[in-house]
Design a protein around this motif. Sequence first.
Motif, PDB file in Angstrom:
ATOM      1  N   ILE A  30      -1.983 -39.368  45.768  1.00 53.43           N
ATOM      2  CA  ILE A  30      -1.161 -38.982  44.624  1.00 53.43           C
ATOM      3  C   ILE A  30      -0.504 -37.646  44.966  1.00 53.43           C
ATOM      4  CG2 ILE A  30      -1.199 -38.357  42.176  1.00 53.43           C
ATOM      5  CD1 ILE A  30      -3.766 -40.221  42.068  1.00 53.43           C
ATOM      6  N   ILE A  31       0.788 -37.661  45.119  1.00 50.08           N
ATOM      7  CA  ILE A  31       1.524 -36.445  45.496  1.00 50.08           C
ATOM      8  C   ILE A  31       2.069 -35.806  44.227  1.00 50.08           C
ATOM      9  CG2 ILE A  31       3.332 -35.501  46.986  1.00 50.08           C
ATOM     10  CD1 ILE A  31       1.339 -37.073  48.628  1.00 50.08           C
ATOM     11  N   ASP A  32       1.752 -34.536  44.040  1.00 54.49           N
ATOM     12  CA  ASP A  32       2.029 -33.840  42.791  1.00 54.49           C
ATOM     13  C   ASP A  32       3.367 -33.078  42.882  1.00 54.49           C
ATOM     14  OD1 ASP A  32       2.037 -32.254  40.533  1.00 54.49           O
ATOM     15  OD2 ASP A  32      -0.100 -31.777  40.659  1.00 54.49           O
ATOM     16  N   GLU A  33       4.367 -33.578  42.185  1.00 57.53           N
ATOM     17  CA  GLU A  33       5.709 -32.979  42.294  1.00 57.53           C
ATOM     18  C   GLU A  33       5.746 -31.549  41.752  1.00 57.53           C
ATOM     19  OE1 GLU A  33       8.953 -35.393  41.055  1.00 57.53           O
ATOM     20  OE2 GLU A  33       8.352 -37.084  42.333  1.00 57.53           O
ATOM     21  N   THR A  34       4.926 -31.264  40.745  1.00 54.90           N
ATOM     22  CA  THR A  34       4.894 -29.896  40.195  1.00 54.90           C
ATOM     23  C   THR A  34       4.418 -28.910  41.259  1.00 54.90           C
ATOM     24  OG1 THR A  34       4.310 -30.880  38.075  1.00 54.90           O
ATOM     25  CG2 THR A  34       4.032 -28.495  38.277  1.00 54.90           C
ATOM     26  N   ALA A  35       3.387 -29.309  41.997  1.00 56.11           N
ATOM     27  CA  ALA A  35       2.841 -28.424  43.026  1.00 56.11           C
ATOM     28  C   ALA A  35       3.827 -28.260  44.189  1.00 56.11           C
ATOM     29  CB  ALA A  35       1.511 -28.967  43.525  1.00 56.11           C
ATOM     30  N   LEU A  36       4.507 -29.335  44.561  1.00 58.57           N
ATOM     31  CA  LEU A  36       5.511 -29.222  45.629  1.00 58.57           C
ATOM     32  C   LEU A  36       6.623 -28.269  45.208  1.00 58.57           C
ATOM     33  CD1 LEU A  36       5.969 -32.942  46.819  1.00 58.57           C
ATOM     34  CD2 LEU A  36       4.685 -31.134  47.969  1.00 58.57           C
ATOM     35  N   ALA A  37       7.042 -28.362  43.947  1.00 59.88           N
ATOM     36  CA  ALA A  37       8.121 -27.500  43.452  1.00 59.88           C
ATOM     37  C   ALA A  37       7.677 -26.038  43.424  1.00 59.88           C
ATOM     38  CB  ALA A  37       8.569 -27.958  42.064  1.00 59.88           C
ATOM     39  N   ARG A  38       6.409 -25.834  43.082  1.00 60.33           N
ATOM     40  CA  ARG A  38       5.872 -24.457  43.069  1.00 60.33           C
ATOM     41  C   ARG A  38       5.887 -23.886  44.492  1.00 60.33           C
ATOM     42  NH1 ARG A  38       0.228 -25.347  41.828  1.00 60.33           N
ATOM     43  NH2 ARG A  38       0.153 -25.626  44.063  1.00 60.33           N
ATOM     44  N   ASN A  39       5.440 -24.668  45.459  1.00 57.49           N
ATOM     45  CA  ASN A  39       5.484 -24.209  46.858  1.00 57.49           C
ATOM     46  C   ASN A  39       6.914 -23.915  47.284  1.00 57.49           C
ATOM     47  OD1 ASN A  39       2.713 -24.491  47.105  1.00 57.49           O
ATOM     48  ND2 ASN A  39       2.816 -26.473  48.145  1.00 57.49           N
ATOM     49  N   ALA A  40       7.825 -24.807  46.909  1.00 59.33           N
ATOM     50  CA  ALA A  40       9.228 -24.630  47.304  1.00 59.33           C
ATOM     51  C   ALA A  40       9.803 -23.339  46.722  1.00 59.33           C
ATOM     52  CB  ALA A  40      10.061 -25.840  46.863  1.00 59.33           C
ATOM     53  N   ARG A  41       9.374 -22.982  45.514  1.00 55.22           N
ATOM     54  CA  ARG A  41       9.877 -21.733  44.917  1.00 55.22           C
ATOM     55  C   ARG A  41       9.413 -20.522  45.725  1.00 55.22           C
ATOM     56  NH1 ARG A  41       8.950 -24.299  40.095  1.00 55.22           N
ATOM     57  NH2 ARG A  41       6.905 -23.341  39.792  1.00 55.22           N
ATOM     58  N   VAL A  42       8.156 -20.525  46.154  1.00 58.19           N
ATOM     59  CA  VAL A  42       7.630 -19.415  46.964  1.00 58.19           C
ATOM     60  C   VAL A  42       8.412 -19.321  48.268  1.00 58.19           C
ATOM     61  CG1 VAL A  42       5.602 -18.581  48.225  1.00 58.19           C
ATOM     62  CG2 VAL A  42       5.324 -19.606  45.953  1.00 58.19           C
ATOM     63  N   MET A  43       8.648 -20.477  48.886  1.00 57.15           N
ATOM     64  CA  MET A  43       9.360 -20.499  50.165  1.00 57.15           C
ATOM     65  C   MET A  43      10.806 -20.048  49.975  1.00 57.15           C
ATOM     66  SD  MET A  43       6.974 -21.638  52.183  1.00 57.15           S
ATOM     67  CE  MET A  43       7.426 -22.594  53.610  1.00 57.15           C
ATOM     68  N   GLY A  44      11.445 -20.550  48.932  1.00 58.13           N
ATOM     69  CA  GLY A  44      12.846 -20.208  48.682  1.00 58.13           C
ATOM     70  C   GLY A  44      13.034 -18.712  48.476  1.00 58.13           C
ATOM     71  N   ARG A  45      12.093 -18.102  47.748  1.00 61.22           N
ATOM     72  CA  ARG A  45      12.185 -16.643  47.515  1.00 61.22           C
ATOM     73  C   ARG A  45      12.057 -15.891  48.827  1.00 61.22           C
ATOM     74  NH1 ARG A  45       9.374 -17.228  42.715  1.00 61.22           N
ATOM     75  NH2 ARG A  45       7.371 -16.867  43.735  1.00 61.22           N
ATOM     76  N   LEU A  46      11.158 -16.353  49.690  1.00 58.83           N
ATOM     77  CA  LEU A  46      10.961 -15.691  50.991  1.00 58.83           C
ATOM     78  C   LEU A  46      12.263 -15.710  51.799  1.00 58.83           C
ATOM     79  CD1 LEU A  46       9.067 -14.561  53.289  1.00 58.83           C
ATOM     80  CD2 LEU A  46       8.777 -16.947  53.980  1.00 58.83           C
ATOM     81  N   ALA A  47      12.906 -16.869  51.835  1.00 54.53           N
ATOM     82  CA  ALA A  47      14.151 -16.993  52.599  1.00 54.53           C
ATOM     83  C   ALA A  47      15.233 -16.095  51.998  1.00 54.53           C
ATOM     84  CB  ALA A  47      14.606 -18.452  52.615  1.00 54.53           C
ATOM     85  N   GLU A  48      15.265 -16.082  50.675  1.00 53.88           N
ATOM     86  CA  GLU A  48      16.279 -15.294  49.986  1.00 53.88           C
ATOM     87  C   GLU A  48      16.097 -13.803  50.259  1.00 53.88           C
ATOM     88  OE1 GLU A  48      16.893 -17.315  46.028  1.00 53.88           O
ATOM     89  OE2 GLU A  48      16.730 -15.197  45.461  1.00 53.88           O
ATOM     90  N   GLU A  49      14.849 -13.344  50.220  1.00 54.96           N
ATOM     91  CA  GLU A  49      14.587 -11.912  50.353  1.00 54.96           C
ATOM     92  C   GLU A  49      14.696 -11.419  51.789  1.00 54.96           C
ATOM     93  OE1 GLU A  49      10.865 -10.913  48.467  1.00 54.96           O
ATOM     94  OE2 GLU A  49      11.464 -11.964  46.633  1.00 54.96           O
ATOM     95  N   THR A  50      14.492 -12.298  52.770  1.00 55.81           N
ATOM     96  CA  THR A  50      14.462 -11.835  54.162  1.00 55.81           C
ATOM     97  C   THR A  50      15.627 -12.360  55.003  1.00 55.81           C
ATOM     98  OG1 THR A  50      13.153 -13.728  54.883  1.00 55.81           O
ATOM     99  CG2 THR A  50      11.945 -11.752  54.191  1.00 55.81           C
ATOM    100  N   GLY A  51      16.276 -13.411  54.553  1.00 57.03           N
ATOM    101  CA  GLY A  51      17.327 -14.007  55.375  1.00 57.03           C
ATOM    102  C   GLY A  51      16.782 -14.861  56.511  1.00 57.03           C
ATOM    103  N   CYS A  52      15.467 -15.120  56.500  1.00 56.88           N
ATOM    104  CA  CYS A  52      14.928 -16.016  57.537  1.00 56.88           C
ATOM    105  C   CYS A  52      15.332 -17.440  57.200  1.00 56.88           C
ATOM    106  CB  CYS A  52      13.407 -15.898  57.636  1.00 56.88           C
ATOM    107  SG  CYS A  52      12.520 -16.745  56.312  1.00 56.88           S
ATOM    108  N   ARG A  53      15.224 -18.322  58.174  1.00 59.14           N
ATOM    109  CA  ARG A  53      15.547 -19.728  57.940  1.00 59.14           C
ATOM    110  C   ARG A  53      14.266 -20.547  58.004  1.00 59.14           C
ATOM    111  NH1 ARG A  53      20.832 -20.301  57.563  1.00 59.14           N
ATOM    112  NH2 ARG A  53      21.001 -22.505  58.074  1.00 59.14           N
ATOM    113  N   LEU A  54      14.139 -21.489  57.057  1.00 58.46           N
ATOM    114  CA  LEU A  54      12.880 -22.216  56.888  1.00 58.46           C
ATOM    115  C   LEU A  54      13.043 -23.693  57.203  1.00 58.46           C
ATOM    116  CD1 LEU A  54      11.597 -20.675  53.535  1.00 58.46           C
ATOM    117  CD2 LEU A  54      10.692 -20.277  55.827  1.00 58.46           C
ATOM    118  N   LEU A  55      12.147 -24.173  58.056  1.00 61.32           N
ATOM    119  CA  LEU A  55      12.139 -25.594  58.422  1.00 61.32           C
ATOM    120  C   LEU A  55      10.845 -26.231  57.934  1.00 61.32           C
ATOM    121  CD1 LEU A  55      13.167 -25.118  62.177  1.00 61.32           C
ATOM    122  CD2 LEU A  55      14.701 -25.366  60.194  1.00 61.32           C
TER     123      LEU A  55
END
Length: 400
Positions: A30-55
């Motif tokens: 059972i894959i939890d979309e809420t949890a995936l979205a929460r992880n994606a928000r953390v990752m997105g902020r990191l990319a935004e704040e540092t300019g790094c690229r995420l794969l």
Amino acid sequence: MSRTDTRPPFALLDKSLKAFPDSLVTPAFIIDETALARNARVMGRLAEETGCRLLLAQKAFSNYDFYPIFAGALDGTEASGLYEARLGRETLPDAECHVFCAAYRDDEFDELLKYADHIVFNSPGQLARFGAKARRAGKSIGLRINPEKSTQEGHAIYDPCAPGSRLGTTREQWDRQMTPDLVELLDGLHFHTLCEQDSGPLAETLAAVEEKFGDVLPRMKWLNFGGGHHITRPGYDLGLLKKCIRQAQQKWGVTVYLEPGEAWALNAGYLAARVLDITENGGVKTAVLDTSAACHMPDVLEMPYRPPLICAGEPGEKAHTYRLAGPTCLAGDVIGDYSFDEKLAPGSLLLFGDMAIYTTCKTNTFNGMPLPAIISRKKDGTLVKVKTFGYEDFRTRLGS
Ligand SMILES: *Cc1c(COP(=O)(O)O)cnc(C)c1O
């Protein structure tokens, strides 16, 4: 195929997970979309704040139906070879497609060029064999380096810096084999040395990278920090990670790539299973489940580790202790020992946690075990079938 589908005692489930219907056929991821979205928000902020690229390293999580949840946060996918590269290209056609493989095949390389944007070679030999061709095709070319800095204890099979490792080019190999023509081919360097680690070991690794390869880094366009960064784990030191990224950007003028797998889908999945039988031998009570460590969660045996189980305790902590095991013929197909408030019985529903990573992409049908269904848990808690498997999935891999 008959599978148990009796009424589960929901007392075993976390309150927030009580929504599971009686009709849930197990085993199921059972894959939890809420949890995936929460992880994606953390990752997105990191990319935004540092300019790094995420794969997204697809080898950890490649359930592409869920990729759109990451869309705003990721810049591309990372592949271990031809098939994952093709999957990344097909499912996220506008995203960057990166590939690293310890050795590419002659008969696959032309096709790989159709999918990949970045091609990372493992050795000067591979670079010499395929580099010019990749350059003519307009690809960005990298070499995986081995900074020879082990930062993890205990899990030798996950340590690419172990003595004699085949993964990555050491400075000694570089000095012996990297001709000026080969160096000229390179756009970037890549290292991958971490596994489920915090940013402290990354800082140590980066210091080793600088010591060994600091002289060649200023002429590179990019530096790929690999995976193994547990960025979305509660308590992870994001401040130090950002410092490491900025330091590399400033010191060497490189674009920094990170390609975690686990971090995207950490704590975002469950494996639902039911008890089939209880056996007792010499005081050990074993609950035989309709899921198998060997077939459905191979890292439990490979790593090895004891997966979290919702509403269960350490052995002896709660009233009733059981060993949980698979129905296969493998004596060692044991998931671990857990305790429960209530007795387990045939039909009891169990929910293993953190089961989105290195699971759905690693299952097998040893013993003719059925593959668990893949189910999406939507933001409103409803469960929607993504894919179910049957006898044909077992049979088609075995013959004509
Ligand atoms: C395994 C791997 C990753 C992803 O590692 P995680 O531990 O899942 O973050 C990234 N890059 C390479 C080269 C890998 O081998």
